[in-house]
Motif scaffolding. Structure first.
Motif, PDB file in Angstrom:
ATOM      1  N   PHE A  93       0.448  -6.205   5.049  1.00  0.00           N
ATOM      2  CA  PHE A  93       1.205  -5.717   3.884  1.00  0.00           C
ATOM      3  C   PHE A  93       2.576  -6.374   3.833  1.00  0.00           C
ATOM      4  O   PHE A  93       3.063  -6.942   4.820  1.00  0.00           O
ATOM      5  CB  PHE A  93       1.321  -4.195   3.924  1.00  0.00           C
ATOM      6  N   ASP A  94       3.216  -6.268   2.679  1.00  0.00           N
ATOM      7  CA  ASP A  94       4.535  -6.880   2.479  1.00  0.00           C
ATOM      8  C   ASP A  94       5.636  -5.861   2.226  1.00  0.00           C
ATOM      9  O   ASP A  94       6.818  -6.221   2.207  1.00  0.00           O
ATOM     10  CB  ASP A  94       4.480  -7.851   1.295  1.00  0.00           C
ATOM     11  N   GLY A  95       5.278  -4.635   1.996  1.00  0.00           N
ATOM     12  CA  GLY A  95       6.227  -3.551   1.775  1.00  0.00           C
ATOM     13  C   GLY A  95       5.474  -2.244   1.861  1.00  0.00           C
ATOM     14  O   GLY A  95       4.249  -2.219   2.043  1.00  0.00           O
ATOM     15  N   ILE A  96       6.175  -1.146   1.713  1.00  0.00           N
ATOM     16  CA  ILE A  96       5.566   0.179   1.844  1.00  0.00           C
ATOM     17  C   ILE A  96       6.011   1.061   0.686  1.00  0.00           C
ATOM     18  O   ILE A  96       7.177   1.067   0.286  1.00  0.00           O
ATOM     19  CB  ILE A  96       5.937   0.838   3.183  1.00  0.00           C
ATOM     20  N   TRP A  97       5.064   1.835   0.182  1.00  0.00           N
ATOM     21  CA  TRP A  97       5.287   2.796  -0.889  1.00  0.00           C
ATOM     22  C   TRP A  97       5.138   4.192  -0.291  1.00  0.00           C
ATOM     23  O   TRP A  97       4.061   4.573   0.169  1.00  0.00           O
ATOM     24  CB  TRP A  97       4.263   2.528  -1.990  1.00  0.00           C
ATOM     25  N   ILE A  98       6.223   4.952  -0.251  1.00  0.00           N
ATOM     26  CA  ILE A  98       6.226   6.289   0.352  1.00  0.00           C
ATOM     27  C   ILE A  98       6.053   7.341  -0.744  1.00  0.00           C
ATOM     28  O   ILE A  98       6.825   7.401  -1.700  1.00  0.00           O
ATOM     29  CB  ILE A  98       7.538   6.553   1.115  1.00  0.00           C
ATOM     30  N   ASP A  99       5.056   8.211  -0.571  1.00  0.00           N
ATOM     31  CA  ASP A  99       4.748   9.243  -1.563  1.00  0.00           C
ATOM     32  C   ASP A  99       4.720  10.615  -0.891  1.00  0.00           C
ATOM     33  O   ASP A  99       4.721  10.736   0.336  1.00  0.00           O
ATOM     34  CB  ASP A  99       3.391   8.938  -2.205  1.00  0.00           C
ATOM     35  N   MET A 100       4.713  11.664  -1.721  1.00  0.00           N
ATOM     36  CA  MET A 100       4.540  13.055  -1.283  1.00  0.00           C
ATOM     37  C   MET A 100       5.646  13.518  -0.338  1.00  0.00           C
ATOM     38  O   MET A 100       5.457  14.417   0.478  1.00  0.00           O
ATOM     39  CB  MET A 100       3.174  13.231  -0.597  1.00  0.00           C
ATOM     40  N   SER A 101       6.826  12.965  -0.463  1.00  0.00           N
ATOM     41  CA  SER A 101       7.851  13.114   0.571  1.00  0.00           C
ATOM     42  C   SER A 101       8.877  14.193   0.278  1.00  0.00           C
ATOM     43  O   SER A 101       9.971  14.177   0.840  1.00  0.00           O
ATOM     44  CB  SER A 101       8.556  11.768   0.777  1.00  0.00           C
ATOM     45  N   GLU A 102       8.514  15.200  -0.532  1.00  0.00           N
ATOM     46  CA  GLU A 102       9.494  16.254  -0.862  1.00  0.00           C
ATOM     47  C   GLU A 102       9.733  17.299   0.248  1.00  0.00           C
ATOM     48  O   GLU A 102      10.814  17.893   0.218  1.00  0.00           O
ATOM     49  CB  GLU A 102       9.049  16.973  -2.145  1.00  0.00           C
ATOM     50  N   PRO A 116       0.825  -1.212   0.000  1.00  0.00           N
ATOM     51  CA  PRO A 116       0.000   0.000   0.000  1.00  0.00           C
ATOM     52  C   PRO A 116       0.860   1.265   0.000  1.00  0.00           C
ATOM     53  O   PRO A 116       2.019   1.249   0.410  1.00  0.00           O
ATOM     54  CB  PRO A 116      -0.777  -0.121   1.312  1.00  0.00           C
ATOM     55  N   ILE A 117       0.256   2.353  -0.420  1.00  0.00           N
ATOM     56  CA  ILE A 117       0.896   3.658  -0.353  1.00  0.00           C
ATOM     57  C   ILE A 117       0.765   4.207   1.066  1.00  0.00           C
ATOM     58  O   ILE A 117      -0.215   3.943   1.774  1.00  0.00           O
ATOM     59  CB  ILE A 117       0.249   4.621  -1.373  1.00  0.00           C
ATOM     60  N   VAL A 118       1.772   4.952   1.504  1.00  0.00           N
ATOM     61  CA  VAL A 118       1.715   5.712   2.751  1.00  0.00           C
ATOM     62  C   VAL A 118       2.237   7.105   2.442  1.00  0.00           C
ATOM     63  O   VAL A 118       3.344   7.265   1.929  1.00  0.00           O
ATOM     64  CB  VAL A 118       2.557   5.055   3.860  1.00  0.00           C
ATOM     65  N   ASP A 119       1.409   8.102   2.714  1.00  0.00           N
ATOM     66  CA  ASP A 119       1.811   9.471   2.435  1.00  0.00           C
ATOM     67  C   ASP A 119       2.632  10.051   3.587  1.00  0.00           C
ATOM     68  O   ASP A 119       2.733   9.467   4.665  1.00  0.00           O
ATOM     69  CB  ASP A 119       0.590  10.341   2.154  1.00  0.00           C
ATOM     70  N   SER A 120       3.180  11.235   3.337  1.00  0.00           N
ATOM     71  CA  SER A 120       4.176  11.805   4.249  1.00  0.00           C
ATOM     72  C   SER A 120       3.616  12.829   5.216  1.00  0.00           C
ATOM     73  O   SER A 120       4.367  13.405   5.994  1.00  0.00           O
ATOM     74  CB  SER A 120       5.301  12.437   3.415  1.00  0.00           C
ATOM     75  N   ALA A 121       2.318  13.079   5.162  1.00  0.00           N
ATOM     76  CA  ALA A 121       1.678  14.021   6.081  1.00  0.00           C
ATOM     77  C   ALA A 121       0.590  13.294   6.862  1.00  0.00           C
ATOM     78  O   ALA A 121      -0.014  12.337   6.376  1.00  0.00           O
ATOM     79  CB  ALA A 121       1.078  15.192   5.304  1.00  0.00           C
ATOM     80  N   ILE A 122       0.333  13.757   8.056  1.00  0.00           N
ATOM     81  CA  ILE A 122      -0.600  13.111   8.978  1.00  0.00           C
ATOM     82  C   ILE A 122      -1.789  14.037   9.232  1.00  0.00           C
ATOM     83  O   ILE A 122      -1.619  15.220   9.581  1.00  0.00           O
ATOM     84  CB  ILE A 122       0.105  12.769  10.307  1.00  0.00           C
ATOM     85  N   TYR A 123      -2.966  13.506   9.058  1.00  0.00           N
ATOM     86  CA  TYR A 123      -4.194  14.280   9.247  1.00  0.00           C
ATOM     87  C   TYR A 123      -4.315  14.804  10.677  1.00  0.00           C
ATOM     88  O   TYR A 123      -4.014  14.099  11.650  1.00  0.00           O
ATOM     89  CB  TYR A 123      -5.392  13.401   8.915  1.00  0.00           C
ATOM     90  N   ALA A 124      -4.752  16.057  10.783  1.00  0.00           N
ATOM     91  CA  ALA A 124      -5.017  16.672  12.082  1.00  0.00           C
ATOM     92  C   ALA A 124      -6.532  16.712  12.284  1.00  0.00           C
ATOM     93  O   ALA A 124      -7.227  17.453  11.582  1.00  0.00           O
ATOM     94  CB  ALA A 124      -4.438  18.084  12.137  1.00  0.00           C
ATOM     95  N   PRO A 125      -7.098  15.945  13.200  1.00  0.00           N
ATOM     96  CA  PRO A 125      -8.559  15.827  13.298  1.00  0.00           C
ATOM     97  C   PRO A 125      -9.222  17.114  13.778  1.00  0.00           C
ATOM     98  O   PRO A 125      -8.602  17.970  14.410  1.00  0.00           O
ATOM     99  CB  PRO A 125      -8.742  14.696  14.311  1.00  0.00           C
ATOM    100  N   ASN A 126     -10.481  17.210  13.451  1.00  0.00           N
ATOM    101  CA  ASN A 126     -11.309  18.350  13.852  1.00  0.00           C
ATOM    102  C   ASN A 126     -11.574  18.286  15.353  1.00  0.00           C
ATOM    103  O   ASN A 126     -12.227  17.369  15.835  1.00  0.00           O
ATOM    104  CB  ASN A 126     -12.630  18.288  13.072  1.00  0.00           C
ATOM    105  N   PRO A 127     -11.086  19.246  16.119  1.00  0.00           N
ATOM    106  CA  PRO A 127     -11.240  19.162  17.586  1.00  0.00           C
ATOM    107  C   PRO A 127     -12.683  19.326  18.037  1.00  0.00           C
ATOM    108  O   PRO A 127     -13.010  18.958  19.175  1.00  0.00           O
ATOM    109  CB  PRO A 127     -10.361  20.304  18.097  1.00  0.00           C
TER     110      PRO A 127
END
Length: 1000
Positions: free
Chosen positions: A497-506, A417-428
């Motif tokens: 999963f068997d591996g990780i795909w890292i995206d958006m990591s600039e 699966p893909i894993v992006d480089s930013a983490i969602y900040a939930p609505n407080p």
């Protein structure tokens, strides 16, 4: 992935807030939502397009008002020169009034010249006085990017390089090759400029020079002498000649010489004489500097500009390209990670697989059409509202996924699966929006900060997000890496999963500054553009090869397009555009808008990225470390997968890379397009990453953006079959492009995959050698045949290791391809993969027309090599159970050699390994010599010996004569095939003991 649309396509809702400039010097925008508004999925707020618009910056190289530092800066004078066994040191002082042109001049510098090895020279120039408050303005911490070892220092007699310096008219330094007297790098005639936000130095180069590297860039392999290379990680898609995802400040310089009757070498500026004897020398130059950079390649030479750091230069003498790449990996960046065997199988992905059921349909279709499939991937579709480590409960529920993955794994297949480089900040304000990875990250102090110490909130796919602080974790001990490892472990218990795909990591952010600060009650918010498929935003473009005249519908659509274009208003030519420029601030740095503007594709450094003044734990600024985010997320992910799969090699494919990323991960070429040009560009891009020490490379086969067609996809599926990483991937709402969509593509794919899966043992061995010795896997012809200058810009053919040459058809509508057969002038023999016959009638440097009908990719074997093979299956697991084979391609003298590496295919440190050496001599025997303790029970089922001039009278295996039915000879193609070796004791455990095959 990078998605770019016109601003006119962006939807605005009734919730558009007021936007104001944030205080405290932050390049941030603050929103205020109406107090009575309840945020729901149905009323999702869309970030305005203006949120991702920065200052109007003009690159210095295009700015008519720009000052040339060489015209106004005084350079330096050297004094207090101190010689030592290792080299020498000196003090450097400004040679006149400070110019302060793009920063504040540093008046006092120190010079260090070290001969670190007989083939490596280190030149370092840095400020003499560096306080603790500005140390990382200049010095790149070794914890992030290790320094090449000082070594034991080469004795003067063994050094391959010489160094001289001068103070006339100002300080300069020159590096020469002892063997040739050739000046490899010299700053003579250029003033050294060293400021707190700008460094400039450069070297003259010979006429028509051949430089390679300086990536990542979509460009031909040979860079040419009219190019500006920008090194600044950017989420911009695969734009030719622009800065894209990776930063690799190293180049190779290859020079060709002729020798006169007295043995004197002369530089050959235009080496076109196919009858001349040429000798080539290659050296490398690596700048250990992670700041934003520009490298200007001009006819007169190379100019290096960087927005910070120091001059930390390493010159590698070569003299062969492979010597440079090996020394670079061993000394500077580390050896490439060894990959698990299964990762070399075929991978299928797309943005748009909607659920587990659709994934199962894709897997089933590959089986239905007998097309190999090793790994199925998912893009961001699987996520719950685009959030990392959280599956969509309706489309990708965990229980259904467990059943799918159990069946997949039972069939010897894999999931990434893909894993992006930013983490969602939930609505407080919304308890239902809780997101545990964010909460745990806050508790661990895992996220990047604003200068005032508050958390920095950008915007990416899920809405307002935070960014893991890898820099603070490494340098200050904050918790990002341990938190990331923990999140991977937790998620792995839900998704096998068997591996990780890292995206958006600039790292990518869809707004300028901390735009989420004070606005989290709007979350989840929509990106500032339509996703493909939304609001009718479909990928409707015709494939590049589509013939408009063949379709009335297409003609109608085309005429409408042309009508609309014709009536569009022409832009005004009377307006004068104004640009934002800054000047140096005494005693301080202009962090967000430095006085020197690099040629960044996005302009303002804070556009589509987190801002330069974003702050890491410990006070470190993003300005100084931007190019390392992608590098360090690969580090964290590598250690995360070690925790998930204890003792196994992590499999990671990442987008943004830096020097040394190959020791943790592979790389794919990013967001290309379904165009013939991008299929071509994949070859020089792959060759460059071989140079960078990242051999696990591939591209989005058949193209990511846009629609492909039968012809392009057929050609591309065959080409990518010879890349180490082999994956098909395309964009949301585009036409499906799995190979079974077209019968002809399925057939072409199976043809090429049959070859690929047959030579997987050879490819796996190449990777073992890369991991052990720093060997390259995909190779430029010029590297393998260094004395043929007409190969200097050959990037439409390539070598896979030393034994296999691939000559793909890269032209629409063509049924032939032009190619060269290197080395034939020196007696190199080439054999056709398909019929094993020798290539004849070819002269040195000849551009030969080769038949390449659709569905056929020309592949050739180089004489002098033994290639281990294995009967192919539909998965690598099935293939590894099949009989072995050997292809022995004899050279003109009847000799050949090769090797095979064996292990369990997955262990990080295998307890059992075997190396098998193959050696054919005198055109009459083949010795097989294994050494190691790995046990393989498969038989040697087939041996094919190419270049046998006449039928042998007998064939023996370990002294036992084979019956006439066990072998055949082709007089037309001159090859000998042994199809039954059971009489020689090779019916099981082919590599259990030494064997010899003779024919006479």
């Amino acid at each position: 992935m990078a998605i770019f649309v016109s601003a006119s396509f962006v939807l605005f809702t009734a919730l558009v807030p007021a936007w104001t400039t944030a205080g405290q010097g932050l390049p941030a925008l603050t929103q205020t939502a109406p107090a009575s508004t309840t945020v729901t999925q149905a009323a999702e707020f869309t970030v305005p397009a203006s949120a991702d618009v920065g200052m109007n910056i003009i690159p210095n190289i295009l700015d008519p008002q720009a000052v040339d530092p060489q015209h106004v800066c005084p350079g330096y004078k050297a004094s207090n020169v101190q010689q030592s066994d290792a080299g020498f040191t000196a003090d450097l002082q400004l040679n006149g009034p400070a110019c302060n042109v793009y920063g504040n001049d540093i008046e006092d510098l120190t010079l260090l010249v070290q001969f670190q090895a007989d083939d490596r020279l280190h030149i370092q120039i840095q400020p003499r006085y560096i306080g603790t408050e500005n140390r990382t303005w200049f010095l790149l911490p070794e914890e992030l990017v290790p320094r090449p070892s000082d070594g034991s220092y080469a004795q003067a007699a063994l050094r391959k390089l010489d160094v001289t310096w001068s103070n006339d008219p100002s300080f300069s330094i020159a590096v020469k090759r002892k063997d040739t007297g050739d000046v490899l790098f010299t700053t003579e005639g250029k003033s050294l400029v060293f400021e707190d936000q700008f460094i400039e130095f450069g070297s003259s180069l010979p006429e028509n020079y051949n430089l390679y590297g300086l990536g990542e860039v979509i460009h031909g392999f040979r860079l040419g002498n009219n190019v500006t290379r920008t090194l600044f990680a950017a989420d911009v898609g695969d734009n030719p000649d622009a800065n894209i995802y990776g930063s690799h400040p190293i180049y190779l310089d290859t020079r060709y010489f002729t020798t006169d009757e007295s043995g004197e070498l002369s530089y050959a500026a235009n080496p076109t004489d196919k009858g001349a004897n040429y000798t080539s020398y290659t050296h490398g130059v690596f700048l250990r500097n992670a700041h934003a950079q520009e490298v200007l390649l001009q006819p007169s030479g190379i100019t290096w500009r960087t927005l910070g750091g120091i001059i930390d230069l390493y010159v590698y003498s070569g003299p062969k390209a492979e010597d440079v790449t090996k020394a670079y990996q061993h000394s500077a960046v580390g050896l490439p990670a060894m990959q698990q065997y299964w990762t070399f199988g075929y991978h299928q992905c797309r943005w748009g697989y909607q659920n587990w059921t659709e994934l199962q349909d894709v897997v089933d279709n590959f089986a239905k059409f007998d097309i190999p499939l090793e790994t199925i991937w998912t893009d961001i579709d699987y996520m719950k509202k685009y959030r990392d480590f959280d599956n969509d409960p309706d489309r990708y529920p965990y229980d259904e996924g467990a059943q799918f993955l159990s069946k997949l794994h039972a069939n010897g297949q894999h999931y990434v699966p893909i894993v992006d480089s930013a983490i969602y900040a939930p609505n407080p304000d919304n308890p239902l929006d809780a997101y545990a990875p964010y909460d745990r990250g806050l508790d661990a102090n895992a996220f990047v900060l604003n200068p005032d110490g508050s958390v920095y909130y950008g915007a990416v796919w899920p809405g307002y997000t935070v960014f893991p602080d890898w820099i603070g974790a490494v340098l200050n001990g904050s918790g990002a890496i341990n938190w990331w490892i923990n999140e991977l472990v937790i998620w792995s218990k839900l998704v096998a999963f068997d591996g990780i795909w890292i995206d958006m990591s600039e790292v990518s952010s869809f707004c300028v500054g901390s735009c989420g600060s004070g606005n989290l009650t709007l979350n989840p918010v929509h990106p500032p553009f339509d996703l493909p498929g939304e609001a009718g935003n479909l990928v409707l473009d015709y494939p590049e090869g589509f013939n408009l005249t063949n379709s009335s519908e297409a003609s109608t659509a085309s005429s409408m397009l042309y009508t609309q274009t014709a009536t569009a208003a022409a832009p005004s030519s009377t307006t004068t555009e104004s640009y934002f420029r800054t000047t140096p601030t005494p005693g301080a740095r202009n962090i967000n808008w430095p006085p020197y503007a690099i040629n960044n594709f996005n302009g303002d450094l804070g556009v589509h990225a987190i801002s330069p003044n974003a702050t890491h734990h410990g006070g470190y600024l993003e300005y100084d470390f931007h190019n390392l985010f992608g590098h360090q997320i690969l580090n964290a992910t590598y250690h995360g997968l070690l925790a998930v799969f204890e003792g196994k090699r992590p499999f990671i494919i990442g987008r943004s890379t830096f020097a040394g990323s190959g020791k943790w991960a592979g790389h794919w070429g990013g967001d290309n397009a379904s165009k013939w040009s991008y299929m071509f560009f994949s070859i020089p891009q792959a060759l460059s990453f071989s140079l960078f020490g990242i051999p696990m490379f591939g591209v989005d086969t058949c193209g990511f953006n846009g629609n492909t067609d039968l012809e392009l996809c057929s050609r591309w599926m065959q080409l990518s079959a010879f890349f180490p990483f082999y994956r098909n991937h395309n964009v949301l709402s585009a036409n499906s492009q799995e190979p079974y969509v077209w019968e002809a593509v399925a057939s072409a794919s199976k043809t090429a995959m049959h070859i690929r899966y047959s030579i997987l043992p050879y490819m796996y061995t190449l990777f073992a050698l890369a991991n052990k010795d720093g060997d390259t896997v995909m190779r430029a012809l010029a590297w393998e045949f260094p004395n043929e200058p007409w190969l200097a810009d050959a990037d439409r053919q390539f070598m896979l290791g030393g034994a296999i040459m691939v000559t793909p058809c890269l032209t629409q509508g063509a049924s032939t391809v032009n190619g060269v057969f290197p080395g034939v002038g020196d007696g190199t023999v080439w054999y056709d993969w398909y019929d094993f016959g020798p290539v004849t009638g070819v002269k040195a440097g000849d551009n030969v027309t080769i038949d390449a009908p659709l569905g056929h990719i020309p592949v050739y074997l180089r004489g002098g090599y033994v290639i281990p093979t294995q009967d192919p299956g539909l998965t690598t697991a099935a293939s590894r159970k099949n009989p072995w084979g050997l292809i022995v391609a004899l050279d003109k003298n009847g000799n050949a050699s090769g090797q095979l590496y064996l292990d369990d295919g997955e262990s990080l440190v295998p307890s059992e390994t075997t190396w098998v050496q193959f050696s054919a001599t005198h055109g009459s025997s083949l010795a097989i010599i294994p050494q190691g303790n790995f046990v393989d029970s498969n038989p040697l089922g087939n041996v094919t010996i190419l270049g046998v001039p006449s039928a042998p009278a007998s064939v023996k295996v370990n002294g036992k004569q084979l019956g006439s039915a066990a072998w055949t000879y082709s007089a037309e193609k001159q090859f000998l095939n042994l199809s039954d070796l059971s009489d020689g004791g090779l019916s099981s455990g082919a590599w259990g003991s030494k064997s010899i095959i003779t024919w006479s």
